[in-house]
Design an enzyme around this catalytic site. Sequence first.
Site, PDB file in Angstrom:
ATOM      1  N   SER A  34       0.720  -1.165  -0.119  1.00 58.36           N
ATOM      2  CA  SER A  34       0.004  -0.105   0.068  1.00 58.36           C
ATOM      3  C   SER A  34       0.877   1.311   0.079  1.00 58.36           C
ATOM      4  O   SER A  34       0.431   2.266  -0.323  1.00 58.36           O
ATOM      5  CB  SER A  34      -0.834   0.020   1.305  1.00 58.36           C
ATOM      6  OG  SER A  34      -0.067   0.053   2.336  1.00 58.36           O
ATOM      7  N   ASP A 325      -3.608   8.481   7.295  1.00 59.05           N
ATOM      8  CA  ASP A 325      -4.698   7.589   8.169  1.00 59.05           C
ATOM      9  C   ASP A 325      -3.868   6.912   9.021  1.00 59.05           C
ATOM     10  O   ASP A 325      -2.724   7.382   9.531  1.00 59.05           O
ATOM     11  CB  ASP A 325      -5.371   6.663   7.221  1.00 59.05           C
ATOM     12  CG  ASP A 325      -4.435   5.579   6.472  1.00 59.05           C
ATOM     13  OD1 ASP A 325      -3.120   5.425   6.780  1.00 59.05           O
ATOM     14  OD2 ASP A 325      -4.947   4.875   5.485  1.00 59.05           O
ATOM     15  N   HIS A 328      -0.738   5.132   7.065  1.00 58.50           N
ATOM     16  CA  HIS A 328      -0.088   5.589   5.765  1.00 58.50           C
ATOM     17  C   HIS A 328       0.462   7.048   6.006  1.00 58.50           C
ATOM     18  O   HIS A 328      -0.559   7.980   6.352  1.00 58.50           O
ATOM     19  CB  HIS A 328      -0.739   5.431   4.520  1.00 58.50           C
ATOM     20  CG  HIS A 328      -1.034   3.775   4.436  1.00 58.50           C
ATOM     21  ND1 HIS A 328      -2.337   3.353   4.771  1.00 58.50           N
ATOM     22  CD2 HIS A 328      -0.445   2.891   3.739  1.00 58.50           C
ATOM     23  CE1 HIS A 328      -2.555   2.281   4.551  1.00 58.50           C
ATOM     24  NE2 HIS A 328      -1.226   1.782   3.818  1.00 58.50           N
TER      25      HIS A 328
END
Length: 350
Positions: A34, A325, A328
């Site tokens: 991610s 978040d 991240h």
Amino acid sequence: MSLHLLLLLLLLLISVSSLVPASRIPAVIVFGDSTVDAGNNNQIPTILKSNFHPYGRDFIGSQPTGRFCNGRLPTDLISEALGLPPSVPAYLDPAYSIRDFAHGVCFASAGTGLDNATSDVLNVIPLWKEVEYFKDYQMKLRRYVGRAKAKYIVNEAVYIVSIGTNDFLENYYLLVTGRFRQFSIGEYEDFLMDRAAEFLTKIYHLGARKISFAGLSAIGCVPLERSTNIQQGRACAERYNKVARDFNAKLQALIGRLDASLPGLKLRYLATYESLLEIIQNPSSYGIENVEDGCCATGKFEMGYLCNDFDPHTCPDAEKYVFWDAFHPTEKVNRMMANLTLRTSLSEFV
Ligand SMILES: *[C@@H]1O[C@H](CO)[C@@H](O)[C@H](O)[C@H]1NC(C)=O
Ligand SMILES: *[C@@H]1O[C@H](CO)[C@@H](O)[C@H](O)[C@H]1NC(C)=O
């Protein structure tokens, strides 16, 4: 507008564009999780997605693309800095074709790891499958630009690999697979090194030469891991930071070995750990006010579907935060990481 003015403008444009050096790098090619997924997970049946606001609110056109960020990823910013397009498209995104992928392509999948068992946890794309997509890409590329040009693009592209965090935080330490029973933590790190070596040797034999491989970041400092460290008042979880340092030491040794043994390979380590810690320890020198919480929602635990527009707590200015978040970094930190990558592991290629 008068013809004179138009001519003058044209002349100006021509002289300016001739000052910008044509990039020596034909494409940016991305593998990993991610931290670099540009939206491949949108196309697969997993719950790990981020193709809705507020994700992407600071991206080009304010679009939520499936990037786990308010804006662009380091790979997008690196592409732009190299004179290539301002974002690197996801290989599975039907809005793009080989015409776009010829200048850069992302095979990454949020939630994946070096270990096959990690991608199984949230049903995402395993690393071996990313390599299968890379082979498929090369076939399409040969059809599109011809064999010689395709080989040139594959050999001269820069490769960015960012993976490994999920093997620990989503697999080993969550106790959701049998890995914690099967391996001590040191043995598991060694197992992951074997997987990394396998992967790198495979993409080398497929033509990759200029590779930046990111070390693990200070993974104990992500808001989610701070939130589980309540006994210590949400300090960085040292246990995870230590794993990241141990993993990185082994990774650097592996990179040195492979770089020396595979002819023509230029495999470089990227020191993200030290860099993130420096920002977290000296936030004010970077104009940052919050290093502990994510900007999205309460910032303590939300990511993916829990970070959404129905939550009124999301911060107005992500530039003041390290994390977007609970897991991240913000685009601001991604800009610093892109800068670091260009100045260190990619400096001899650009
Ligand atoms: C991971 O899965 C792929 C595909 O099934 C397989 O080829 C590979 O050997 C597996 N790796 C390990 C270490 O089990
Ligand atoms: C990149 O890093 C260098 C050295 O730390 C710094 O001088 C420069 O301003 C940075 N550039 C950007 C765009 O952040």
